[in-house]
Design a protein around this motif. Structure first.
Motif, PDB file in Angstrom:
ATOM      1  N   TRP A 102      44.060  38.397  43.456  1.00  0.00           N
ATOM      2  CA  TRP A 102      44.237  38.041  42.057  1.00  0.00           C
ATOM      3  C   TRP A 102      45.181  39.005  41.371  1.00  0.00           C
ATOM      4  O   TRP A 102      45.396  40.125  41.828  1.00  0.00           O
ATOM      5  CB  TRP A 102      42.907  37.943  41.317  1.00  0.00           C
ATOM      6  CG  TRP A 102      42.201  39.227  40.930  1.00  0.00           C
ATOM      7  CD1 TRP A 102      42.699  40.252  40.183  1.00  0.00           C
ATOM      8  CD2 TRP A 102      40.845  39.589  41.217  1.00  0.00           C
ATOM      9  NE1 TRP A 102      41.741  41.216  39.976  1.00  0.00           N
ATOM     10  CE2 TRP A 102      40.595  40.838  40.610  1.00  0.00           C
ATOM     11  CE3 TRP A 102      39.814  38.958  41.921  1.00  0.00           C
ATOM     12  CZ2 TRP A 102      39.357  41.485  40.696  1.00  0.00           C
ATOM     13  CZ3 TRP A 102      38.589  39.611  41.998  1.00  0.00           C
ATOM     14  CH2 TRP A 102      38.366  40.844  41.396  1.00  0.00           C
ATOM     15  N   ILE A 103      45.757  38.524  40.269  1.00  0.00           N
ATOM     16  CA  ILE A 103      46.544  39.354  39.370  1.00  0.00           C
ATOM     17  C   ILE A 103      45.797  39.393  38.040  1.00  0.00           C
ATOM     18  O   ILE A 103      45.539  38.359  37.429  1.00  0.00           O
ATOM     19  CB  ILE A 103      48.000  38.856  39.195  1.00  0.00           C
ATOM     20  CG1 ILE A 103      48.696  39.619  38.048  1.00  0.00           C
ATOM     21  CG2 ILE A 103      48.068  37.356  38.982  1.00  0.00           C
ATOM     22  CD1 ILE A 103      48.819  41.102  38.227  1.00  0.00           C
ATOM     23  N   GLU A 104      45.464  40.588  37.596  1.00  0.00           N
ATOM     24  CA  GLU A 104      44.638  40.785  36.409  1.00  0.00           C
ATOM     25  C   GLU A 104      45.513  41.080  35.190  1.00  0.00           C
ATOM     26  O   GLU A 104      46.444  41.882  35.268  1.00  0.00           O
ATOM     27  CB  GLU A 104      43.695  41.952  36.689  1.00  0.00           C
ATOM     28  CG  GLU A 104      42.676  42.254  35.625  1.00  0.00           C
ATOM     29  CD  GLU A 104      41.704  43.316  36.102  1.00  0.00           C
ATOM     30  OE1 GLU A 104      41.149  44.032  35.225  1.00  0.00           O
ATOM     31  OE2 GLU A 104      41.488  43.460  37.316  1.00  0.00           O
ATOM     32  N   GLU A 105      45.215  40.413  34.096  1.00  0.00           N
ATOM     33  CA  GLU A 105      45.918  40.580  32.821  1.00  0.00           C
ATOM     34  C   GLU A 105      47.438  40.706  32.993  1.00  0.00           C
ATOM     35  O   GLU A 105      48.042  41.702  32.613  1.00  0.00           O
ATOM     36  CB  GLU A 105      45.394  41.815  32.080  1.00  0.00           C
ATOM     37  CG  GLU A 105      44.001  41.636  31.511  1.00  0.00           C
ATOM     38  CD  GLU A 105      43.658  42.701  30.483  1.00  0.00           C
ATOM     39  OE1 GLU A 105      43.027  42.364  29.474  1.00  0.00           O
ATOM     40  OE2 GLU A 105      44.013  43.879  30.678  1.00  0.00           O
ATOM     41  N   PRO A 106      48.090  39.684  33.541  1.00  0.00           N
ATOM     42  CA  PRO A 106      49.538  39.773  33.716  1.00  0.00           C
ATOM     43  C   PRO A 106      50.304  39.771  32.390  1.00  0.00           C
ATOM     44  O   PRO A 106      51.393  40.344  32.305  1.00  0.00           O
ATOM     45  CB  PRO A 106      49.874  38.525  34.538  1.00  0.00           C
ATOM     46  CG  PRO A 106      48.755  37.572  34.251  1.00  0.00           C
ATOM     47  CD  PRO A 106      47.536  38.429  34.064  1.00  0.00           C
ATOM     48  N   LEU A 107      49.735  39.122  31.363  1.00  0.00           N
ATOM     49  CA  LEU A 107      50.401  38.974  30.067  1.00  0.00           C
ATOM     50  C   LEU A 107      49.506  39.532  28.957  1.00  0.00           C
ATOM     51  O   LEU A 107      48.376  39.952  29.207  1.00  0.00           O
ATOM     52  CB  LEU A 107      50.676  37.493  29.791  1.00  0.00           C
ATOM     53  CG  LEU A 107      51.417  36.705  30.871  1.00  0.00           C
ATOM     54  CD1 LEU A 107      51.442  35.228  30.506  1.00  0.00           C
ATOM     55  CD2 LEU A 107      52.825  37.255  31.062  1.00  0.00           C
ATOM     56  N   HIS A 108      50.032  39.522  27.735  1.00  0.00           N
ATOM     57  CA  HIS A 108      49.228  39.904  26.586  1.00  0.00           C
ATOM     58  C   HIS A 108      47.912  39.126  26.614  1.00  0.00           C
ATOM     59  O   HIS A 108      47.882  37.933  26.908  1.00  0.00           O
ATOM     60  CB  HIS A 108      49.991  39.612  25.292  1.00  0.00           C
ATOM     61  CG  HIS A 108      49.323  40.157  24.069  1.00  0.00           C
ATOM     62  ND1 HIS A 108      48.222  39.568  23.490  1.00  0.00           N
ATOM     63  CD2 HIS A 108      49.606  41.251  23.315  1.00  0.00           C
ATOM     64  CE1 HIS A 108      47.844  40.262  22.437  1.00  0.00           C
ATOM     65  NE2 HIS A 108      48.674  41.291  22.299  1.00  0.00           N
ATOM     66  N   ALA A 109      46.820  39.813  26.297  1.00  0.00           N
ATOM     67  CA  ALA A 109      45.490  39.225  26.462  1.00  0.00           C
ATOM     68  C   ALA A 109      45.286  37.944  25.664  1.00  0.00           C
ATOM     69  O   ALA A 109      44.473  37.093  26.049  1.00  0.00           O
ATOM     70  CB  ALA A 109      44.433  40.250  26.067  1.00  0.00           C
ATOM     71  N   ASP A 110      46.000  37.766  24.555  1.00  0.00           N
ATOM     72  CA  ASP A 110      45.809  36.581  23.724  1.00  0.00           C
ATOM     73  C   ASP A 110      46.725  35.417  24.103  1.00  0.00           C
ATOM     74  O   ASP A 110      46.649  34.349  23.480  1.00  0.00           O
ATOM     75  CB  ASP A 110      46.055  36.935  22.254  1.00  0.00           C
ATOM     76  CG  ASP A 110      45.022  37.918  21.720  1.00  0.00           C
ATOM     77  OD1 ASP A 110      43.860  37.834  22.147  1.00  0.00           O
ATOM     78  OD2 ASP A 110      45.384  38.773  20.888  1.00  0.00           O
ATOM     79  N   ALA A 111      47.565  35.608  25.111  1.00  0.00           N
ATOM     80  CA  ALA A 111      48.543  34.584  25.480  1.00  0.00           C
ATOM     81  C   ALA A 111      47.889  33.525  26.360  1.00  0.00           C
ATOM     82  O   ALA A 111      48.140  33.430  27.569  1.00  0.00           O
ATOM     83  CB  ALA A 111      49.729  35.221  26.199  1.00  0.00           C
ATOM     84  N   LEU A 112      47.077  32.681  25.742  1.00  0.00           N
ATOM     85  CA  LEU A 112      46.352  31.655  26.490  1.00  0.00           C
ATOM     86  C   LEU A 112      47.314  30.707  27.196  1.00  0.00           C
ATOM     87  O   LEU A 112      47.173  30.427  28.390  1.00  0.00           O
ATOM     88  CB  LEU A 112      45.418  30.898  25.548  1.00  0.00           C
ATOM     89  CG  LEU A 112      44.442  29.896  26.174  1.00  0.00           C
ATOM     90  CD1 LEU A 112      43.212  29.744  25.297  1.00  0.00           C
ATOM     91  CD2 LEU A 112      45.082  28.516  26.372  1.00  0.00           C
ATOM     92  N   ASP A 113      48.304  30.191  26.475  1.00  0.00           N
ATOM     93  CA  ASP A 113      49.242  29.240  27.075  1.00  0.00           C
ATOM     94  C   ASP A 113      50.030  29.889  28.214  1.00  0.00           C
ATOM     95  O   ASP A 113      50.298  29.248  29.237  1.00  0.00           O
ATOM     96  CB  ASP A 113      50.207  28.713  26.014  1.00  0.00           C
ATOM     97  CG  ASP A 113      49.526  27.799  25.011  1.00  0.00           C
ATOM     98  OD1 ASP A 113      48.410  27.313  25.313  1.00  0.00           O
ATOM     99  OD2 ASP A 113      50.094  27.579  23.924  1.00  0.00           O
ATOM    100  N   GLY A 114      50.399  31.172  28.042  1.00  0.00           N
ATOM    101  CA  GLY A 114      51.135  31.860  29.092  1.00  0.00           C
ATOM    102  C   GLY A 114      50.313  32.025  30.356  1.00  0.00           C
ATOM    103  O   GLY A 114      50.816  31.809  31.469  1.00  0.00           O
ATOM    104  N   HIS A 115      49.049  32.388  30.202  1.00  0.00           N
ATOM    105  CA  HIS A 115      48.181  32.518  31.378  1.00  0.00           C
ATOM    106  C   HIS A 115      47.999  31.165  32.075  1.00  0.00           C
ATOM    107  O   HIS A 115      48.011  31.076  33.304  1.00  0.00           O
ATOM    108  CB  HIS A 115      46.819  33.082  30.968  1.00  0.00           C
ATOM    109  CG  HIS A 115      46.810  34.563  30.744  1.00  0.00           C
ATOM    110  ND1 HIS A 115      47.183  35.140  29.549  1.00  0.00           N
ATOM    111  CD2 HIS A 115      46.477  35.594  31.563  1.00  0.00           C
ATOM    112  CE1 HIS A 115      47.075  36.450  29.634  1.00  0.00           C
ATOM    113  NE2 HIS A 115      46.650  36.761  30.851  1.00  0.00           N
ATOM    114  N   ALA A 116      47.833  30.115  31.274  1.00  0.00           N
ATOM    115  CA  ALA A 116      47.666  28.784  31.860  1.00  0.00           C
ATOM    116  C   ALA A 116      48.924  28.368  32.616  1.00  0.00           C
ATOM    117  O   ALA A 116      48.843  27.777  33.709  1.00  0.00           O
ATOM    118  CB  ALA A 116      47.341  27.773  30.762  1.00  0.00           C
ATOM    119  N   ARG A 117      50.076  28.692  32.076  1.00  0.00           N
ATOM    120  CA  ARG A 117      51.341  28.352  32.744  1.00  0.00           C
ATOM    121  C   ARG A 117      51.465  29.095  34.070  1.00  0.00           C
ATOM    122  O   ARG A 117      51.846  28.507  35.094  1.00  0.00           O
ATOM    123  CB  ARG A 117      52.503  28.688  31.832  1.00  0.00           C
ATOM    124  CG  ARG A 117      53.876  28.454  32.441  1.00  0.00           C
ATOM    125  CD  ARG A 117      54.966  28.711  31.415  1.00  0.00           C
ATOM    126  NE  ARG A 117      56.287  28.729  32.021  1.00  0.00           N
ATOM    127  CZ  ARG A 117      57.407  28.928  31.344  1.00  0.00           C
ATOM    128  NH1 ARG A 117      57.372  29.110  30.033  1.00  0.00           N
ATOM    129  NH2 ARG A 117      58.582  28.933  31.965  1.00  0.00           N
TER     130      ARG A 117
END
Length: 421
Positions: free
Chosen positions: A246-261
């Motif tokens: 796994w990759i943990e917290e790759p983006l800003h924690a609030d970037a829901l759309d970015g994590h989903a992408r």
């Protein structure tokens, strides 16, 4: 004369104590004490956002009429006085005289105090977690069982993964040596930090670790929110190449759309939870398929009560639950494996604060043995408080409503990076 902030501690949605079930007379809360420890690390460590020489443990001790003491803890880089002040000035007046057995009722009352407007996440919510942990500690003590048994968990040993060897401030040679040392001590799952300013250096480091440890060891990594979408896009193929779990917290924690992408674009599981503070935050990420590894931390969400809600929600959807260990595993060793799930439980092992507690965790060959003492394993060792208590942080509030600096054990004036001075 200034106004007493605690006088306005009760809100419209926080009923008066007379409206609460009184419970057992012995469970009535008689005093609330807060303080904090700065536990030194054996050597300086760093990730992509912080450099540390100590781990700070804010503490609340809730005393009841029957003489018991319930202990709640948190874990922070700095600002322990903020958590202690929320408890001492705003939560304590709402706790004194209440029944410690009324855990859910107390959670709701504290959550809906006027402090709700100041923070449904962060300091205020983490202070609520400390109180909630202390109440569950008391409940397990009163039942005469360890918390995991009170919650219906099994006695089976729990597998751990080790983070304490993959730090970003280590040169590659040290990184490889330390990760191998963890494997030599029995761990089959290890995590390393990424998030260098040059993404190519991250690629070099994870490839070097994989070459050194072979294919049979499970490898994870943590970016601590330091990548953007472009950087993550460059590195995801590398992570797939090295078989990253796994990759943990790759983006800003609030970037829901970015994590989903990112999750749509990679076979590597996305992990998050260290910086998500409520059931609602987690539910949104899970609904968007933005995370596959749910790292719900009892010290970030509202304690044991909200942790259980998140874990049950995640488990029902077949997701992995692997808590981030802001508590250095002390409470999570009771919580993992209490939600019905087809996925084996997993807990993060970081040994920094073991000497601070009366009951140390027991790990053999990478597997955690369930604690056997009644309570939540949070009681602070007297010697730890004498050695590491931070001066000027915390107070005692008693039934008379008085708040004063406590009569303290001898302390040192602990100073370190990331610590309140």
């Amino acid at each position: 004369m200034g106004l007493d902030a605690s006088a306005d501690a009760f809100g419209v949605l926080s009923p008066a104590l007379v409206d609460l079930p009184p419970g057992d007379a012995g469970s009535v809360i008689t005093s609330v004490e807060t303080y904090a420890l700065a536990v030194p690390l054996k050597q300086p460590i760093a990730d992509s956002t912080a450099s540390l020489r100590s781990w700070i443990v804010p503490v609340v001790e809730i005393r009841t009429a029957d003489g018991r003491v319930g202990t709640g803890i948190s874990g922070v880089h700095c600002g322990p006085e903020l958590l202690c002040d929320v408890i001492s000035r705003y939560y304590a007046p709402a706790l004194l005289g209440a029944a410690s057995e009324d855990i859910l009722g107390t959670w709701k009352r504290l959550y809906w105090l006027p402090t709700h407007w100041l923070g449904r996440a962060g300091v205020v919510h983490m202070a609520l977690a400390m109180v909630d942990i202390a109440l569950w500690d008391l409940a397990a003590q009163r039942a005469g069982v360890p918390l995991w048994r009170l919650l219906g968990g099994s006695a089976e040993a729990i597998e751990t993964y080790n983070t304490d060897g993959g730090w970003l401030n280590y040169p590659v040679e040290t990184l490889v040596r330390d990760v191998n040392s963890l494997i030599d001590r029995g761990w089959h799952r290890v995590k390393v930090k990424v998030g260098k300013s040059d993404w190519r250096e991250d690629a070099q480091r994870v490839r070097a670790v994989r070459r050194a440890i072979g294919d049979d060891i499970t490898l994870m990594c943590d970016a601590n929110q330091r990548w953007d979408l472009s950087t993550a896009g460059r590195l995801l193929p590398v992570l797939e190449e090295v078989g990253m779990d796994w990759i943990e917290e790759p983006l800003h924690a609030d970037a829901l759309d970015g994590h989903a992408r990112l999750q749509r674009d990679t076979r590597v599981d996305i992990a998050a939870g260290e910086s998500l503070y409520s059931y609602h935050h987690f539910a949104s990420f899970i609904a968007a398929d933005a995370i596959r590894v749910v790292q719900v931390d009892v010290t970030r969400v509202g304690g044991v009560t909200e942790w259980l809600q998140v874990a049950q929600h995640a488990a029902a959807r077949g997701l992995r639950i692997a808590p981030h260990a802001g508590d250095m595993m002390q409470v999570h060793q009771h919580l993992v494996g209490t939600a019905l799930s087809d996925v084996p439980p997993l807990v993060e092992f970081i040994p920094w604060t073991q000497d601070a507690f009366e009951q140390r965790s027991v790990v053999h060959e990478g597997y955690l043995e369930r604690p056997q003492f009644p309570g939540a394993s949070t009681a602070i060792h007297r010697d730890a408080r004498r050695q590491w208590q931070i001066r000027g942080v915390g107070r005692v509030t008693d039934q008379g409503g008085t708040a004063a600096k406590p009569h303290r054990l001898p302390t040192i004036n602990a100073r370190s990076e990331g610590e309140a001075q």
